[in-house]
Design a protein around this motif. Structure first.
Motif, PDB file in Angstrom:
ATOM      1  N   GLY A   7       0.618  -1.253  -0.044  1.00  0.00           N
ATOM      2  CA  GLY A   7       0.012  -0.025  -0.082  1.00  0.00           C
ATOM      3  C   GLY A   7       0.785   1.442   0.044  1.00  0.00           C
ATOM      4  N   LEU A   8       2.214   1.135  -0.462  1.00  0.00           N
ATOM      5  CA  LEU A   8       2.894   2.226  -0.593  1.00  0.00           C
ATOM      6  C   LEU A   8       2.777   3.071  -1.936  1.00  0.00           C
ATOM      7  CD1 LEU A   8       6.231   0.620   0.396  1.00  0.00           C
ATOM      8  CD2 LEU A   8       5.072   2.447   1.742  1.00  0.00           C
ATOM      9  N   SER A   9       3.199   4.269  -1.800  1.00  0.00           N
ATOM     10  CA  SER A   9       2.763   5.272  -3.083  1.00  0.00           C
ATOM     11  C   SER A   9       4.020   6.004  -3.371  1.00  0.00           C
ATOM     12  CB  SER A   9       1.526   6.231  -2.837  1.00  0.00           C
ATOM     13  OG  SER A   9       1.697   7.074  -1.591  1.00  0.00           O
ATOM     14  N   GLY A  10       4.481   6.558  -4.429  1.00  0.00           N
ATOM     15  CA  GLY A  10       5.752   7.348  -4.270  1.00  0.00           C
ATOM     16  C   GLY A  10       6.789   6.315  -5.262  1.00  0.00           C
ATOM     17  N   GLY A  11       8.052   6.708  -4.905  1.00  0.00           N
ATOM     18  CA  GLY A  11       9.084   6.142  -5.513  1.00  0.00           C
ATOM     19  C   GLY A  11       9.460   4.605  -5.571  1.00  0.00           C
ATOM     20  N   GLU A  12      10.387   4.072  -6.136  1.00  0.00           N
ATOM     21  CA  GLU A  12      10.868   2.691  -5.843  1.00  0.00           C
ATOM     22  C   GLU A  12      11.726   2.572  -4.500  1.00  0.00           C
ATOM     23  OE1 GLU A  12      13.168   1.452  -9.132  1.00  0.00           O
ATOM     24  OE2 GLU A  12      11.324   1.275 -10.374  1.00  0.00           O
ATOM     25  N   SER A  13      12.253   3.687  -3.979  1.00  0.00           N
ATOM     26  CA  SER A  13      13.013   3.466  -2.889  1.00  0.00           C
ATOM     27  C   SER A  13      12.495   4.221  -1.576  1.00  0.00           C
ATOM     28  CB  SER A  13      14.516   3.779  -3.040  1.00  0.00           C
ATOM     29  OG  SER A  13      15.307   3.853  -1.880  1.00  0.00           O
ATOM     30  N   VAL A  14      12.330   3.613  -0.620  1.00  0.00           N
ATOM     31  CA  VAL A  14      11.491   4.434   0.747  1.00  0.00           C
ATOM     32  C   VAL A  14      12.484   3.853   1.813  1.00  0.00           C
ATOM     33  CG1 VAL A  14       9.315   4.518  -0.668  1.00  0.00           C
ATOM     34  CG2 VAL A  14       9.910   2.341   1.148  1.00  0.00           C
ATOM     35  N   PRO A  15      12.416   4.643   2.944  1.00  0.00           N
ATOM     36  CA  PRO A  15      12.998   4.288   4.118  1.00  0.00           C
ATOM     37  C   PRO A  15      12.142   2.948   4.783  1.00  0.00           C
ATOM     38  CG  PRO A  15      12.668   6.611   4.070  1.00  0.00           C
ATOM     39  CD  PRO A  15      11.885   6.037   2.996  1.00  0.00           C
TER      40      PRO A  15
END
Length: 681
Positions: free
Chosen positions: A51-59
Motif C-alpha cells: 500500500g505504498l505510493s511514491g518512488g521505488e526506494s523508501v526508508p
C-alpha cells in the motif's frame, strides 16, 4: 567492495526479463533492503501489496509503518534472525498490511536471503513478497482455540509459525519460540527421531501418527522423558505444495507410566504365583476351595494325597468329616463355623484315618472368600500332612520333660554350689585384704630399702673413703680390705635399687595411655649413651608401633634389654672388645602363630613382636627358665656386674602390659629377646 558503495537498485539485464514477467504474472513482488542505510527498494507489485505510493526506494521505517501493529515485532525478530551470520541468512515472515483501496487487512508472506561481507556483516537482504489466502490466518485462530496441544511448522526450516498455550506448556517454553526454527526452539530434539520424521513428511507428503512415543524435553531446566499421542499432518497451498505441518499432541505420560507400573505389578504377581506354586510343592502343601452352600470341594492332587485319598476320586466336605477321628470332629466343625461367622482365618490340626486304617495328622488352614451380600460363599485354604512332625514333637516333649527333671536336679546342686561359692568368696575377700596388707608392707619395705638401708651403706662408703685417705701408704693389706668393703657396699646399694624397682613394678598398676615405642627406645638409648660410646656399639632400630601402656615401665624394660646386650659383649682371641651390634625389629604375629611355650597375660587376635638381638656371648637355652627369675645369674660377679633382677623386671613389665617375653640364644652367637604386646583393637 563495502556495502556502502554497492548500487541500491539491482541491475536488470535483458536475460532476466522473462523472470520479471513470470513474477508479475504470479502476483509476486520483489524487494531489496540496504541494511546499512535502512533503505528498501520495492518493485511495483511489492509497493502495491504494502500500500505504498511514491518512488521505488523508501526508508525501511516507512515500510514498517504499513504493517499491522501486532505483527511488527514478529517481522523485526525475523529480520534480526536473518542478519545473524549463524542463522544461515534465511528470512521468512507472515504479516498483515492494508489494501490501498478497501483499507482492509490482508495477509502477506515474505521470503528472502541476507548477504554478508567478509567481516560477517549483513549488508543486504533480497527477497519476494506475495499475498496469501486468509486460510493461514484461520488456521492460526483454530490453533489458538484448539482444545489440545497444537503447533504449526512452516517450510523445511520448520519455522514455529503458531503454537497454542497447551503445546507451549508441554514444551516448557513461552511465546518467544514462535518464529524460530523448531530445532532452535527445542534444541533437545537433536538426536531424537522427530526432526527426521518432519523432513520425511515434506518429502513424501504422508502424515505421521504415533501413540505413547517417548520424547525428551527440557522443562524447568531439567531434561525429562514424556510420552505423547501425536500426529504430524502436512498442509498444502493452492498449488498442492506442502508449505507447513500441523502438530497435534496429547500428553499421555501418566497413562504410559501407570500402564508400565501395571505391567510390572502383573509380572510380580505372576512370579509370586509361580513361587507360591513351588513353595506349595516343596512343602507338600495341598490347596482346596470349599463351596459353603453345597459342601463340594475342589482339591489339588497333593491335597487328596494329604488325606490319603485317590487323586482321581471326588473328595468333598462330608467325605472329610467321615475320616476325621470322632474325638476331633466337633473341634473341626466348630473352627470352620467360627471362621465363617467372624470372617476370620481358619486353622486346625486333627487326626484322620487313611483307607489303610493308619492314623495320620493333618494341619488345615483357610479363609472365607467370594462374598455375596456381605457373606462368604466359599472358603479357600491349604492342607499339610504333619504326622512326622507330630511324632517328633512328642519325642521332643518327652525329652523336654526329662531335661526339665535333670535341670531341677542340677538347680539343687547349683544351689548347694552357690553356698559353697559364697563361702569361698568370703575367703577370697579375706585373702584380697591380706594381699592388700602385704602390698602395703612391701611399699613400706621399699621405703625402708630406699632410705633406711641406703643410709648405712652411704656411711660405710664415706668412712671407707676417709680410711683410704688415712692409709694412703699402707704397710700391710689394709687398703685391699677397704676396697673390698666399699665394693660390697656398692653391690648392696645396686641390689637394693633393683629390688625397689622390681617391687614398684610388681605392686603398682601400669597406667594406660598411648605410648610410641620408638620414643621409648630413644629415651632408653639416651640413658645408656655413655655405655654405648664406651663399647662403640652399633644400634639399628626399625620404626616401632604405638601401644597402650606405662611409659616409665616400658623405658625400664628396653633399657634393661639394651644394657644386657652392651654388658654381655664378646672379646676376640686377643682379648680385645668386639663392638656390640644390636638390632631392634618389629613384626605382627597372629595368635595362632605364637610360640607354643609362650603364654601372654591377655588374649588378643594378634600381637606386636619387638625383637632385640645382639652379637654378644649368648647363653645355653637349657637355662631359659632361670634367666627371668629374681637373683638368677649365669655368670659370676667377677665376670659381669649385675644383681640378677633386670630380666625379672622385663618379664614383669611385659606381663603388666598383657604380653610376654621369650629368648633364643646359642653360646658365642648372641641372643635375641622377643617382647610381645597385644595389638590394640
Amino acid at each position: 567492495m563495502s556495502g556502502a558503495n554497492r548500487s541500491l537498485k539491482p541491475s536488470e539485464p535483458s536475460h532476466n526479463n522473462r523472470l520479471s514477467f513470470a513474477l508479475q504474472a504470479a502476483g509476486i513482488g520483489t524487494w531489496t533492503l540496504d541494511n546499512l542505510h535502512q533503505q528498501i527498494w520495492c518493485d511495483e507489485r511489492c509497493r502495491e501489496l504494502y500500500g505504498l505510493s511514491g518512488g521505488e526506494s523508501v526508508p525501511y521505517e516507512q515500510l514498517v509503518a504499513c504493517i499491522h501493529p501486532d505483527d511488527r515485532l514478529d517481522v523485526d525478530i525475523a529480520i534480526q534472525r536473518a542478519i545473524n551470520p549463524q542463522s544461515g541468512g534465511t528470512y521468512y515472515a507472515q504479516f498483515r498490511t492494508r489494501e490501498a483501496k478497501t483499507r482492509s487487512w490482508r495477509w502477506l508472506r515474505c521470503k528472502g536471503r541476507a548477504f554478508f561481507s567478509e567481516t560477517g556483516t549483513a549488508y543486504q537482504l533480497t527477497g519476494v513478497v506475495e499475498a496469501i489466502a486468509p486460510t493461514t490466518n484461520i488456521a492460526g485462530n483454530l490453533i489458538e482455540e484448539a482444545p489440545i496441544a497444537t503447533g504449526l511448522y512452516v517450510g523445511r526450516a520448520l519455522i514455529v509459525e503458531q503454537a497454542n498455550e497447551a503445546i507451549l506448556k508441554i514444551w516448557g517454553k513461552d511465546a518467544t519460540v514462535i518464529g524460530k526454527p523448531l530445532a532452535d526452539a527445542l534444541p533437545e530434539l537433536q538426536g531424537q527421531p522427530f526432526l527426521d520424521i518432519l523432513e520425511d513428511i515434506f518429502a513424501t507428503g504422508k502424515a505421521f501418527t504415533a501413540q505413547g512415543m517417548p520424547c525428551d524435553l527440557v522443562v524447568d531446566g531439567t531434561l525429562r522423558t514424556f510420552y505423547f499421542d501425536f500426529t504430524y499432518k502436512p498442509l498444502r497451498n493452492d498449488t498442492g505444495e506442502i508449505y507447513a505441518i500441523m502438530n497435534m499432541a496429547v500428553d499421555v505420560t501418566e497413562q504410559v507410566l501407570a500402564h508400565r507400573q501395571l505391567e510390572a505389578i502383573q509380572a510380580d504377581l505372576l512370579q509370586t504365583t509361580q513361587r507360591l506354586g513351588l513353595a506349595l510343592e516343596a512343602g507338600s502343601l495341598g490347596s482346596y476351595e470349599l463351596d459353603l452352600a453345597t459342601g463340594l470341594m475342589n482339591c489339588t492332587p497333593q491335597c487328596k494325597i494329604n488325606y490319603g485319598q485317590p487323586i482321581d476320586v471326588p473328595f468333598n466336605l462330608p467325605d472329610l468329616m467321615h475320616i476325621i477321628m470322632a474325638e476331633d470332629r466337633s473341634y473341626v466343625e466348630q473352627a470352620i463355623t467360627q471362621s465363617i461367622e467372624k470372617q476370620t482365618a481358619y486353622m486346625a490340626e486333627y487326626r484322620i484315618i487313611w483307607p489303610d486304617q493308619s492314623l495320620h495328622w493333618v494341619r488345615a488352614s483357610g479363609r472365607p472368600t467370594h462374598f455375596v451380600g456381605g457373606k462368604p460363599t466359599k472358603m479357600t485354604g491349604v492342607t499339610q500332612e504333619i504326622t512326622a512332625q507330630r511324632q517328633l514333637q512328642l519325642v521332643l516333649e518327652q525329652q523336654v520333660q526329662e531335661r526339665t527333671e535333670e535341670l531341677e536336679a542340677t538347680n539343687e546342686e547349683l544351689s548347694a554350689t552357690n553356698e559353697e561359692l559364697a563361702s569361698t568368696n568370703e575367703e577370697l575377700i579375706e585373702a584380697n585384704q591380706n594381699l592388700t596388707r602385704s602390698n602395703e608392707n612391701l611399699e613400706q619395705f621399699a621405703y625402708i630399702a630406699s632410705h633406711d638401708l641406703q643410709e648405712p651403706l652411704r656411711k660405710i662408703q664415706q668412712f671407707g673413703d676417709l680410711l683410704k685417705t688415712r692409709y694412703a701408704d699402707p704397710v700391710g693389706e689394709e687398703l685391699v680390705y677397704l676396697e673390698r668393703m666399699q665394693s660390697a657396699a656398692s653391690r648392696m646399694s645396686v641390689l637394693i635399687k633393683d629390688l625397689l624397682t622390681f617391687s614398684r613394678i610388681s605392686t603398682r598398676q601400669a597406667s594406660t595411655s598411648p605410648v610410641a615405642l620408638s620414643l621409648v627406645v630413644k629415651e632408653a638409648l639416651e640413658n645408656l649413651s655413655v655405655a654405648i660410646e664406651e663399647t662403640s656399639a652399633s644400634i639399628q632400630v626399625e620404626p616401632l608401633p604405638s601401644i597402650q601402656g606405662d611409659n616409665l615401665q616400658l623405658v625400664q624394660l628396653f633399657q634393661n634389654l639394651l644394657s644386657n646386650s652392651l654388658k654381655f659383649h664378646r672379646t676376640d682371641e686377643s682379648g680385645a672388645l668386639v663392638p656390640p651390634i644390636i638390632n631392634i625389629r618389629t613384626s605382627q604375629v597372629a595368635v595362632t602363630d605364637l610360640p607354643v611355650s609362650l603364654k601372654p597375660a591377655r588374649s588378643a587376635a594378634a600381637y606386636y613382636c619387638i625383637a632385640v638381638s645382639d652379637n654378644g656371648i649368648g647363653f645355653d637355652e637349657r637355662y631359659i627358665d632361670r634367666i627371668f627369675q629374681v637373683f638368677q645369674r649365669l655368670h659370676g660377679k667377677k665376670e659381669f656386674a649385675g644383681t640378677g633382677v633386670g630380666l625379672a623386671i622385663c618379664q614383669k613389665v611385659a606381663t603388666n602390659h598383657g604380653g610376654a617375653i621369650s629368648a633364643i640364644s646359642q653360646p658365642g652367637k648372641g641372643a635375641t629377646f622377643s617382647v610381645y604386646f597385644p595389638v590394640p583393637i
